[in-house]
Design a protein around this motif. Structure first.
Motif, mmCIF file in Angstrom:
data_model
loop_
_atom_site.group_PDB
_atom_site.id
_atom_site.type_symbol
_atom_site.label_atom_id
_atom_site.label_comp_id
_atom_site.label_asym_id
_atom_site.label_seq_id
_atom_site.Cartn_x
_atom_site.Cartn_y
_atom_site.Cartn_z
ATOM 1 N N GLY A 138 0.774 -1.232 0.000
ATOM 2 C CA GLY A 138 0.000 0.000 0.000
ATOM 3 C C GLY A 138 0.799 1.272 0.000
ATOM 4 N N SER A 139 2.030 1.275 -0.516
ATOM 5 C CA SER A 139 2.845 2.492 -0.485
ATOM 6 C C SER A 139 3.469 2.741 -1.849
ATOM 7 N N ALA A 140 3.809 4.001 -2.089
ATOM 8 C CA ALA A 140 4.480 4.353 -3.338
ATOM 9 C C ALA A 140 5.868 3.733 -3.410
ATOM 10 N N GLU A 141 6.513 3.572 -2.256
ATOM 11 C CA GLU A 141 7.828 2.939 -2.234
ATOM 12 C C GLU A 141 7.743 1.498 -2.724
ATOM 13 N N SER A 142 6.702 0.795 -2.296
ATOM 14 C CA SER A 142 6.513 -0.587 -2.742
ATOM 15 C C SER A 142 6.267 -0.639 -4.241
ATOM 16 N N LEU A 143 5.499 0.310 -4.760
ATOM 17 C CA LEU A 143 5.235 0.347 -6.200
ATOM 18 C C LEU A 143 6.525 0.542 -6.991
#
Length: 378
Positions: free
Chosen positions: A342-347
Protein backbone atom coordinates in the motif's frame (compact mmCIF):
# COMPACT_ATOMS: atom_id res chain seq x y z
CA UNK A 1 2.11 18.03 54.20
CA UNK A 2 4.55 20.11 52.16
CA UNK A 3 3.07 22.35 49.50
CA UNK A 4 6.46 22.95 47.91
CA UNK A 5 8.76 20.17 46.73
CA UNK A 6 11.96 19.61 48.65
CA UNK A 7 15.07 17.52 48.07
CA UNK A 8 17.12 16.76 51.18
CA UNK A 9 20.69 15.55 50.56
CA UNK A 10 22.54 13.72 53.35
CA UNK A 11 26.12 12.67 52.52
CA UNK A 12 27.55 9.76 54.50
CA UNK A 13 31.03 8.79 53.39
CA UNK A 14 30.83 7.46 49.84
CA UNK A 15 27.04 7.23 50.09
CA UNK A 16 24.56 10.02 49.36
CA UNK A 17 20.99 9.78 50.61
CA UNK A 18 18.46 11.88 48.71
CA UNK A 19 15.00 12.35 50.22
CA UNK A 20 12.46 14.09 47.92
CA UNK A 21 9.43 15.46 49.74
CA UNK A 22 6.22 17.20 48.82
CA UNK A 23 4.47 17.32 45.43
CA UNK A 24 6.81 16.35 42.58
CA UNK A 25 4.52 17.38 39.76
CA UNK A 26 4.60 19.45 36.57
CA UNK A 27 3.15 22.47 38.38
CA UNK A 28 6.50 22.81 40.16
CA UNK A 29 8.72 22.15 37.18
CA UNK A 30 11.02 25.14 37.76
CA UNK A 31 11.59 24.21 41.40
CA UNK A 32 12.21 20.56 40.52
CA UNK A 33 14.84 21.44 37.93
CA UNK A 34 16.54 23.78 40.39
CA UNK A 35 16.62 21.10 43.09
CA UNK A 36 18.01 18.59 40.63
CA UNK A 37 20.83 20.92 39.58
CA UNK A 38 21.62 21.78 43.21
CA UNK A 39 22.46 18.19 44.19
CA UNK A 40 24.17 17.35 40.91
CA UNK A 41 27.69 17.89 42.20
CA UNK A 42 27.03 15.73 45.28
CA UNK A 43 25.67 12.95 43.06
CA UNK A 44 28.80 13.02 40.88
CA UNK A 45 31.08 12.66 43.94
CA UNK A 46 29.23 9.74 45.50
CA UNK A 47 29.72 6.05 44.79
CA UNK A 48 26.30 5.02 46.10
CA UNK A 49 23.13 7.11 45.82
CA UNK A 50 19.91 6.13 47.58
CA UNK A 51 16.66 7.93 46.76
CA UNK A 52 14.14 7.60 49.60
CA UNK A 53 10.71 8.44 48.18
CA UNK A 54 8.70 7.86 51.33
CA UNK A 55 8.16 11.62 51.71
CA UNK A 56 6.72 12.25 48.23
CA UNK A 57 3.07 13.27 48.53
CA UNK A 58 2.23 13.64 44.81
CA UNK A 59 3.99 12.42 41.70
CA UNK A 60 3.38 12.68 37.98
CA UNK A 61 5.38 11.79 34.88
CA UNK A 62 7.54 14.92 34.96
CA UNK A 63 8.48 14.49 38.62
CA UNK A 64 9.21 10.81 38.12
CA UNK A 65 11.42 11.63 35.14
CA UNK A 66 13.44 14.21 37.14
CA UNK A 67 14.10 11.59 39.81
CA UNK A 68 14.94 8.99 37.17
CA UNK A 69 17.47 11.38 35.61
CA UNK A 70 19.16 11.73 39.00
CA UNK A 71 19.26 7.96 39.30
CA UNK A 72 20.76 7.56 35.83
CA UNK A 73 23.31 10.27 36.50
CA UNK A 74 24.38 8.45 39.64
CA UNK A 75 24.41 5.07 37.91
CA UNK A 76 26.76 6.27 35.18
CA UNK A 77 30.46 5.38 35.26
CA UNK A 78 29.78 2.23 37.26
CA UNK A 79 28.26 3.95 40.33
CA UNK A 80 25.28 2.49 42.17
CA UNK A 81 21.82 4.03 42.49
CA UNK A 82 18.61 2.67 43.98
CA UNK A 83 15.09 3.75 44.97
CA UNK A 84 13.61 2.93 48.35
CA UNK A 85 10.34 3.76 50.04
CA UNK A 86 8.34 3.96 46.79
CA UNK A 87 4.61 3.99 47.56
CA UNK A 88 2.52 1.32 45.91
CA UNK A 89 0.47 3.81 43.90
CA UNK A 90 3.70 5.35 42.52
CA UNK A 91 5.50 2.09 41.68
CA UNK A 92 3.78 1.58 38.32
CA UNK A 93 4.66 5.07 37.11
CA UNK A 94 8.25 4.69 38.27
CA UNK A 95 8.57 1.35 36.47
CA UNK A 96 7.28 2.89 33.23
CA UNK A 97 9.63 5.87 33.43
CA UNK A 98 12.55 3.56 34.26
CA UNK A 99 12.10 1.82 30.85
CA UNK A 100 12.10 5.03 28.80
CA UNK A 101 15.01 5.42 26.35
CA UNK A 102 16.75 2.32 27.60
CA UNK A 103 18.25 0.57 24.59
CA UNK A 104 19.93 -2.59 25.63
CA UNK A 105 23.38 -2.61 24.13
CA UNK A 106 24.03 -6.08 22.83
CA UNK A 107 27.63 -7.20 23.01
CA UNK A 108 29.36 -6.30 19.77
CA UNK A 109 30.69 -9.50 18.33
CA UNK A 110 32.32 -9.51 14.92
CA UNK A 111 30.12 -11.66 12.66
CA UNK A 112 31.66 -14.75 11.15
CA UNK A 113 32.05 -13.96 7.43
CA UNK A 114 31.43 -17.59 6.43
CA UNK A 115 28.22 -17.78 8.46
CA UNK A 116 27.13 -14.39 7.12
CA UNK A 117 27.58 -15.59 3.52
CA UNK A 118 25.72 -18.79 4.29
CA UNK A 119 22.90 -16.75 5.80
CA UNK A 120 22.72 -14.56 2.70
CA UNK A 121 22.70 -17.67 0.51
CA UNK A 122 19.84 -19.15 2.55
CA UNK A 123 17.80 -15.95 2.26
CA UNK A 124 18.41 -15.82 -1.50
CA UNK A 125 17.36 -19.46 -1.84
CA UNK A 126 14.12 -18.88 0.04
CA UNK A 127 13.44 -15.76 -2.06
CA UNK A 128 14.13 -17.63 -5.31
CA UNK A 129 11.81 -20.45 -4.26
CA UNK A 130 9.06 -17.93 -3.56
CA UNK A 131 9.60 -16.25 -6.94
CA UNK A 132 9.42 -19.59 -8.75
CA UNK A 133 6.24 -20.51 -6.88
CA UNK A 134 4.56 -17.21 -7.79
CA UNK A 135 5.68 -17.57 -11.43
CA UNK A 136 4.22 -21.08 -11.68
CA UNK A 137 1.00 -19.99 -9.99
CA UNK A 138 0.56 -17.17 -12.49
CA UNK A 139 1.38 -19.51 -15.37
CA UNK A 140 -1.23 -21.97 -14.16
CA UNK A 141 -3.84 -19.23 -13.74
CA UNK A 142 -3.15 -18.01 -17.28
CA UNK A 143 -3.43 -21.56 -18.62
CA UNK A 144 -6.82 -21.99 -16.97
CA UNK A 145 -7.93 -18.62 -18.34
CA UNK A 146 -6.92 -19.69 -21.85
CA UNK A 147 -8.86 -22.94 -21.42
CA UNK A 148 -11.89 -20.90 -20.39
CA UNK A 149 -11.58 -18.70 -23.47
CA UNK A 150 -11.30 -21.75 -25.74
CA UNK A 151 -14.48 -23.14 -24.22
CA UNK A 152 -16.31 -19.80 -24.40
CA UNK A 153 -14.72 -17.63 -27.11
CA UNK A 154 -17.18 -14.86 -26.34
CA UNK A 155 -15.56 -14.38 -22.92
CA UNK A 156 -12.39 -12.99 -24.52
CA UNK A 157 -12.18 -9.26 -23.91
CA UNK A 158 -11.36 -8.30 -27.47
CA UNK A 159 -11.52 -4.56 -26.87
CA UNK A 160 -8.93 -4.76 -24.12
CA UNK A 161 -6.72 -7.04 -26.24
CA UNK A 162 -6.79 -4.66 -29.22
CA UNK A 163 -6.06 -1.69 -26.97
CA UNK A 164 -3.06 -3.42 -25.42
CA UNK A 165 -1.80 -4.39 -28.88
CA UNK A 166 -2.02 -0.76 -29.89
CA UNK A 167 -0.10 0.36 -26.81
CA UNK A 168 2.69 -2.20 -26.72
CA UNK A 169 2.80 -3.01 -30.43
CA UNK A 170 1.94 -0.14 -32.70
CA UNK A 171 3.22 2.63 -30.44
CA UNK A 172 6.49 0.77 -29.87
CA UNK A 173 7.40 0.44 -33.55
CA UNK A 174 9.27 3.78 -33.89
CA UNK A 175 11.57 3.31 -30.92
CA UNK A 176 12.16 -0.39 -31.69
CA UNK A 177 13.01 0.37 -35.31
CA UNK A 178 15.34 3.21 -34.34
CA UNK A 179 17.26 1.27 -31.69
CA UNK A 180 17.64 -1.89 -33.79
CA UNK A 181 18.68 0.21 -36.79
CA UNK A 182 21.46 1.74 -34.72
CA UNK A 183 22.50 -1.65 -33.31
CA UNK A 184 22.75 -3.12 -36.80
CA UNK A 185 24.75 -0.14 -38.01
CA UNK A 186 27.17 -0.36 -35.08
CA UNK A 187 27.73 -4.08 -35.57
CA UNK A 188 28.42 -3.56 -39.26
CA UNK A 189 30.81 -0.67 -38.64
CA UNK A 190 32.81 -2.65 -36.10
CA UNK A 191 32.85 -5.66 -38.40
CA UNK A 192 34.19 -3.70 -41.35
CA UNK A 193 36.74 -1.94 -39.14
CA UNK A 194 38.23 -5.15 -37.72
CA UNK A 195 37.77 -7.57 -40.64
CA UNK A 196 39.46 -5.09 -42.98
CA UNK A 197 42.79 -5.94 -41.37
CA UNK A 198 42.46 -9.51 -42.63
CA UNK A 199 40.91 -8.72 -45.99
CA UNK A 200 37.66 -10.39 -44.94
CA UNK A 201 35.28 -7.46 -45.14
CA UNK A 202 32.62 -9.56 -46.87
CA UNK A 203 32.23 -11.69 -43.75
CA UNK A 204 30.81 -8.67 -41.97
CA UNK A 205 27.55 -9.27 -43.81
CA UNK A 206 27.48 -12.86 -42.53
CA UNK A 207 28.04 -11.66 -38.99
CA UNK A 208 25.33 -9.00 -39.17
CA UNK A 209 22.78 -11.33 -40.74
CA UNK A 210 23.29 -14.27 -38.39
CA UNK A 211 23.60 -12.19 -35.22
CA UNK A 212 20.57 -10.08 -35.96
CA UNK A 213 18.24 -12.84 -37.08
CA UNK A 214 19.22 -15.49 -34.56
CA UNK A 215 20.15 -13.59 -31.41
CA UNK A 216 20.38 -9.82 -31.18
CA UNK A 217 17.16 -8.94 -33.00
CA UNK A 218 14.83 -10.78 -30.65
CA UNK A 219 17.01 -10.16 -27.59
CA UNK A 220 17.24 -6.38 -28.00
CA UNK A 221 13.51 -6.11 -28.76
CA UNK A 222 12.60 -8.28 -25.76
CA UNK A 223 14.76 -6.17 -23.44
CA UNK A 224 13.18 -2.99 -24.77
CA UNK A 225 9.68 -4.42 -24.33
CA UNK A 226 10.54 -5.52 -20.78
CA UNK A 227 11.68 -2.01 -19.91
CA UNK A 228 8.87 -0.25 -21.74
CA UNK A 229 5.77 -2.42 -21.49
CA UNK A 230 6.69 -4.72 -18.60
CA UNK A 231 7.29 -1.81 -16.26
CA UNK A 232 4.01 -0.22 -17.41
CA UNK A 233 2.11 -3.43 -16.62
CA UNK A 234 3.62 -3.61 -13.15
CA UNK A 235 2.88 0.04 -12.43
CA UNK A 236 -0.71 -0.23 -13.69
CA UNK A 237 -1.58 -3.36 -11.73
CA UNK A 238 0.30 -2.08 -8.69
CA UNK A 239 -1.67 1.16 -8.70
CA UNK A 240 -4.91 -0.80 -9.01
CA UNK A 241 -3.83 -3.00 -6.12
CA UNK A 242 -3.08 0.06 -3.97
CA UNK A 243 -6.52 1.55 -4.74
CA UNK A 244 -8.15 -1.84 -4.05
CA UNK A 245 -9.63 -1.94 -7.55
CA UNK A 246 -8.53 -5.56 -7.99
CA UNK A 247 -10.32 -6.50 -4.75
CA UNK A 248 -13.38 -4.71 -6.08
CA UNK A 249 -13.29 -6.84 -9.24
CA UNK A 250 -13.17 -9.99 -7.14
CA UNK A 251 -16.07 -8.71 -5.03
CA UNK A 252 -18.10 -8.18 -8.23
CA UNK A 253 -17.49 -11.81 -9.18
CA UNK A 254 -14.96 -11.07 -11.94
CA UNK A 255 -11.65 -12.91 -12.18
CA UNK A 256 -8.75 -10.38 -12.30
CA UNK A 257 -6.75 -12.86 -14.42
CA UNK A 258 -9.45 -12.89 -17.12
CA UNK A 259 -10.10 -9.16 -16.99
CA UNK A 260 -6.63 -7.67 -16.49
CA UNK A 261 -3.83 -10.16 -17.01
CA UNK A 262 -4.87 -12.37 -19.93
CA UNK A 263 -5.38 -9.48 -22.43
CA UNK A 264 -2.01 -8.00 -21.49
CA UNK A 265 -0.04 -11.21 -21.74
CA UNK A 266 -1.82 -12.23 -24.95
CA UNK A 267 -1.02 -8.84 -26.48
CA UNK A 268 2.65 -9.32 -25.58
CA UNK A 269 2.75 -12.79 -27.10
CA UNK A 270 1.24 -11.46 -30.33
CA UNK A 271 3.17 -8.20 -30.54
CA UNK A 272 6.70 -9.33 -29.68
CA UNK A 273 7.20 -11.57 -32.78
CA UNK A 274 5.95 -8.72 -34.97
CA UNK A 275 8.26 -6.24 -33.29
CA UNK A 276 11.12 -8.73 -33.62
CA UNK A 277 10.53 -8.98 -37.36
CA UNK A 278 10.42 -5.20 -37.75
CA UNK A 279 13.50 -4.78 -35.56
CA UNK A 280 15.46 -7.39 -37.51
CA UNK A 281 14.64 -5.72 -40.83
CA UNK A 282 15.64 -2.33 -39.40
CA UNK A 283 18.94 -3.75 -38.12
CA UNK A 284 19.73 -5.33 -41.49
CA UNK A 285 18.90 -2.04 -43.19
CA UNK A 286 21.25 -0.21 -40.81
CA UNK A 287 23.98 -2.71 -41.62
CA UNK A 288 23.32 -2.16 -45.33
CA UNK A 289 23.72 1.60 -45.05
CA UNK A 290 27.02 1.21 -43.20
CA UNK A 291 28.17 -1.32 -45.80
CA UNK A 292 27.47 1.19 -48.56
CA UNK A 293 28.96 4.32 -47.01
CA UNK A 294 31.68 2.83 -44.77
CA UNK A 295 32.54 -0.47 -46.43
CA UNK A 296 32.18 0.57 -50.09
CA UNK A 297 29.76 -2.32 -50.66
CA UNK A 298 26.80 -1.56 -52.90
CA UNK A 299 23.24 -2.61 -52.01
CA UNK A 300 23.20 -5.35 -54.68
CA UNK A 301 26.41 -6.92 -53.35
CA UNK A 302 25.18 -6.58 -49.76
CA UNK A 303 21.87 -8.29 -50.55
CA UNK A 304 23.55 -11.05 -52.55
CA UNK A 305 26.02 -11.74 -49.76
CA UNK A 306 23.22 -11.64 -47.22
CA UNK A 307 21.23 -14.13 -49.30
CA UNK A 308 24.19 -16.51 -49.30
CA UNK A 309 24.95 -16.12 -45.59
CA UNK A 310 21.53 -16.57 -44.03
CA UNK A 311 18.64 -18.96 -44.49
CA UNK A 312 15.06 -19.27 -43.35
CA UNK A 313 16.33 -21.37 -40.44
CA UNK A 314 18.09 -18.39 -38.90
CA UNK A 315 14.90 -16.36 -39.15
CA UNK A 316 12.83 -19.17 -37.64
CA UNK A 317 15.20 -19.56 -34.70
CA UNK A 318 14.82 -15.89 -33.78
CA UNK A 319 11.06 -15.72 -34.28
CA UNK A 320 10.37 -18.90 -32.30
CA UNK A 321 12.04 -17.38 -29.24
CA UNK A 322 9.82 -14.30 -29.24
CA UNK A 323 6.52 -15.76 -27.89
CA UNK A 324 8.27 -17.51 -25.02
CA UNK A 325 10.15 -14.34 -24.07
CA UNK A 326 6.89 -12.40 -24.25
CA UNK A 327 5.20 -14.93 -21.97
CA UNK A 328 8.00 -14.63 -19.41
CA UNK A 329 7.92 -10.82 -19.52
CA UNK A 330 4.15 -10.72 -19.14
CA UNK A 331 4.01 -13.19 -16.24
CA UNK A 332 6.82 -11.48 -14.31
CA UNK A 333 5.38 -8.00 -14.90
CA UNK A 334 1.85 -8.93 -13.83
CA UNK A 335 2.90 -11.03 -10.84
CA UNK A 336 5.14 -8.24 -9.53
CA UNK A 337 2.29 -5.78 -9.96
CA UNK A 338 0.03 -7.94 -7.82
CA UNK A 339 2.73 -8.05 -5.09
CA UNK A 340 2.63 -4.27 -4.58
CA UNK A 341 1.69 -3.22 -1.05
CA UNK A 342 0.00 0.00 0.00
CA UNK A 343 2.84 2.49 -0.48
CA UNK A 344 4.48 4.35 -3.34
CA UNK A 345 7.83 2.94 -2.23
CA UNK A 346 6.51 -0.59 -2.74
CA UNK A 347 5.24 0.35 -6.20
CA UNK A 348 8.62 1.70 -7.25
CA UNK A 349 10.46 -1.27 -5.78
CA UNK A 350 8.26 -3.85 -7.51
CA UNK A 351 8.47 -1.99 -10.83
CA UNK A 352 12.25 -2.03 -10.65
CA UNK A 353 12.22 -5.69 -9.64
CA UNK A 354 9.94 -6.50 -12.56
CA UNK A 355 12.28 -4.97 -15.14
CA UNK A 356 15.39 -6.57 -13.63
CA UNK A 357 13.83 -10.02 -13.38
CA UNK A 358 12.37 -9.82 -16.88
CA UNK A 359 15.67 -8.86 -18.49
CA UNK A 360 17.54 -11.51 -16.52
CA UNK A 361 15.07 -14.26 -17.46
CA UNK A 362 15.02 -13.16 -21.11
CA UNK A 363 18.81 -13.47 -21.33
CA UNK A 364 18.76 -16.85 -19.55
CA UNK A 365 15.99 -18.07 -21.86
CA UNK A 366 17.95 -16.91 -24.91
CA UNK A 367 20.97 -18.88 -23.70
CA UNK A 368 18.86 -22.01 -23.16
CA UNK A 369 17.37 -21.68 -26.64
CA UNK A 370 20.84 -21.25 -28.12
CA UNK A 371 21.97 -24.52 -26.53
CA UNK A 372 18.77 -26.28 -27.59
CA UNK A 373 18.91 -25.18 -31.23
CA UNK A 374 22.61 -26.02 -31.42
CA UNK A 375 21.89 -29.52 -30.08
CA UNK A 376 19.27 -30.18 -32.77
CA UNK A 377 21.39 -28.70 -35.55
CA UNK A 378 19.43 -25.51 -36.23
Amino acid sequence: MNHEPLLLATPSGDELKLRPEGPWTAANVVTLETLSRTVGADVDRSRVVTLDMSGVSALDTLGAWVLEKLSRRAASSGRSAKFVGVADHFSGLMDEVRQVNRNAQAPTVAPNPVLARLGDLGKSTVGAREDITIFLQMLGALFMAVIGVLRRPGSLRLTSLVYQLYRIGWQAIPIVALITFLIGAIIAQQGFFHFRRFGAESYTVDMVGILVLRELGVLIVAIMVAGRSGSAYTAELGSMKMREEIDALSTMGLDPVDVLILPRVAALVIALPILTFIGSIAALYGGGLVAQFYGDMGPAIYLARLHEAISVTHFEVGIMKAPFMALVIGIVACSEGLRVKGSAESLGRQTTTSVVKSIFLVIVLDGLFAVFFASIGM
